[in-house]
Motif scaffolding. Structure first.
Motif, mmCIF file in Angstrom:
data_model
loop_
_atom_site.group_PDB
_atom_site.id
_atom_site.type_symbol
_atom_site.label_atom_id
_atom_site.label_comp_id
_atom_site.label_asym_id
_atom_site.label_seq_id
_atom_site.Cartn_x
_atom_site.Cartn_y
_atom_site.Cartn_z
ATOM 1 N N ILE A 12 30.440 -7.297 -28.001
ATOM 2 C CA ILE A 12 31.568 -6.591 -27.081
ATOM 3 C C ILE A 12 32.212 -7.686 -26.338
ATOM 4 O O ILE A 12 31.787 -8.573 -25.638
ATOM 5 N N GLU B 119 28.143 -13.424 -17.652
ATOM 6 C CA GLU B 119 29.257 -12.385 -17.398
ATOM 7 C C GLU B 119 30.577 -12.803 -17.045
ATOM 8 O O GLU B 119 31.813 -12.594 -17.411
ATOM 9 N N CYS C 103 27.324 -1.180 -22.724
ATOM 10 C CA CYS C 103 26.100 -2.322 -22.691
ATOM 11 C C CYS C 103 25.171 -2.196 -21.490
ATOM 12 O O CYS C 103 24.017 -2.187 -21.653
ATOM 13 N N SER C 104 25.646 -2.326 -20.436
ATOM 14 C CA SER C 104 24.909 -2.157 -19.238
ATOM 15 C C SER C 104 23.889 -1.144 -18.976
ATOM 16 O O SER C 104 22.751 -1.251 -18.611
ATOM 17 N N THR D 37 35.596 -5.843 -20.904
ATOM 18 C CA THR D 37 34.811 -5.454 -19.868
ATOM 19 C C THR D 37 34.236 -4.020 -19.480
ATOM 20 O O THR D 37 33.123 -3.716 -19.179
ATOM 21 N N GLU E 40 25.726 -7.125 -26.203
ATOM 22 C CA GLU E 40 26.233 -8.329 -25.680
ATOM 23 C C GLU E 40 27.243 -9.329 -26.363
ATOM 24 O O GLU E 40 28.006 -9.915 -26.019
ATOM 25 N N THR F 39 34.173 -1.715 -21.886
ATOM 26 C CA THR F 39 33.082 -1.139 -22.804
ATOM 27 C C THR F 39 31.794 -1.894 -22.570
ATOM 28 O O THR F 39 30.839 -1.015 -22.725
ATOM 29 N N TYR F 40 31.834 -3.018 -22.020
ATOM 30 C CA TYR F 40 30.659 -3.698 -21.608
ATOM 31 C C TYR F 40 29.802 -2.917 -20.490
ATOM 32 O O TYR F 40 28.671 -2.625 -20.741
#
Length: 340
Positions: free
Chosen positions: A227, A167, A237-238, A230, A224, A232-233
């Motif tokens: 994207i 990351e 995603c998270s 940060t 992952e 949007t992630y």
């Protein structure tokens, strides 16, 4: 104040650090099959909350004296031990439902347990560790559940072992932003484990919940890979990956507790933890090799491919189609045939 004293202290802590295994066994033993996932989810949520708050508390009181965190930890252990002795019953509370699976039915020929010396353990007496290990893992259903759990753990841990570094390099995060990311993940984790995961598994059932979790894992790795922002992630995603991880982990653990005899629960979970720890040793090496030879983008691609293969295996019947009916019946028949 020596390195060897520090090493010795870590050995002692490691030898007795199985409270999570015992807590999971108690939650499984003292809850009905319908409530089991919720109970185990609450235990996991409490552990995550304690881990986050304990780390913060340690950082604050360490400014008072370097030994302050250790003194506080020992004091809390002593208080916790008193709570355990005073509040936890020695035996399973009366009125709880029996577990779905028993090694043999009472009253049938060959149903009496034997200890390591070959003597009968008698009704109500728990078998020894090695007998429990043999009875638990000498079963096809248990082996299939363990195989799926270990495969999932290897893929997930190999991918997660380098997650923080990945990351940082992927999004160019500073230490301050990295701390914010980890705090956000911790808050989401506590909420999911305490209020969401158990309820979802209770509604869907372990097998369907696990299948959905693996599919979400694949989707999370796709996110992952594509994207680059940060925000949007963190927003998209998270949460998907955390939901998939907790859903799969708790679903597999709940399913495992339903295919092992209740008297062997603690031993079975302990052995499973040992095997999982061995996988945890191999996983970082595998994850490092993937990134070293494939680059940053290889991590989500490799993990997504692994989870996709596991999803295909599940859809092809790697696990039984039902938990409360088919698993029970098949396990009982296998145990009965062995006793005869």
């Amino acid at each position: 104040n020596t390195l060897w004293m520090l090493v010795l202290s870590r050995v002692v802590v490691g030898l007795v650090k199985q409270t999570m295994t015992v807590s999971s066994a108690l939650a499984a033993e003292w809850s009905s099959p319908e409530e089991r996932a919720s109970a185990m989810g609450m235990v996991s949520g409490a552990v995550t909350l304690a881990w986050v708050s304990g780390s913060a508390m340690s950082g604050i009181i360490s400014t008072v004296h370097p030994a302050a965190p250790t003194v506080l930890a020992v004091s809390l252990y002593a208080i916790d031990a008193i709570f355990v002795v005073a509040m936890l019953p020695a035996d399973k509370p009366a009125g709880d439902k029996e577990t779905l699976v028993a090694a043999d039915k009472p009253g049938e020929k060959g149903s009496e347990d034997h200890d390591d010396a070959g003597e009968k353990t008698g009704k109500g007496k728990r078998p020894g560790f090695f007998v429990a290990f043999k009875q638990t893992f000498n079963n096809g259903l248990v082996a299939r559940v363990v195989a799926v759990r270990l495969a999932y753990a290897l893929i997930t841990r190999a991918s997660g072992s380098l997650q923080i570094n990945w990351e940082q390099e992927r999004f160019g995060l500073t230490m301050a932003k990295m701390g914010m990311v980890n705090t956000t993940k911790s808050v989401i984790s506590i909420m999911l484990q305490t209020f969401v995961i158990g309820r979802v598994i209770r509604v869907l059932g372990e097998r369907l919940a696990l299948t959905i979790a693996i599919a979400l894992s694949v989707l999370g790795h796709v996110f992952e890979a594509v994207i680059l922002d940060t925000t949007t992630y963190m927003v998209v995603c998270s949460p998907v990956k955390l939901l998939a991880g907790f859903l799969a982990d708790l679903g597999l653990k709940s399913l495992f507790t339903q295919v092992v005899p209740q008297d062997n629960m603690g031993s079975a979970l302990a052995v499973l933890d040992v095997i999982s720890s061995a996988v945890g040793v191999l996983a970082p090496l595998l994850g490092g090799l993937v990134v070293q030879y494939g680059g940053l983008l290889a991590k989500p691609i490799a993990a997504g491919s692994g989870h996709a293969l596991l999803l295909v295996a599940l859809l092809a019947g790697a696990l039984p189609k039902g938990v409360q009916g088919e698993v029970t019946s098949e396990t009982a028949e296998g145990s009965k045939s062995k006793s005869e």
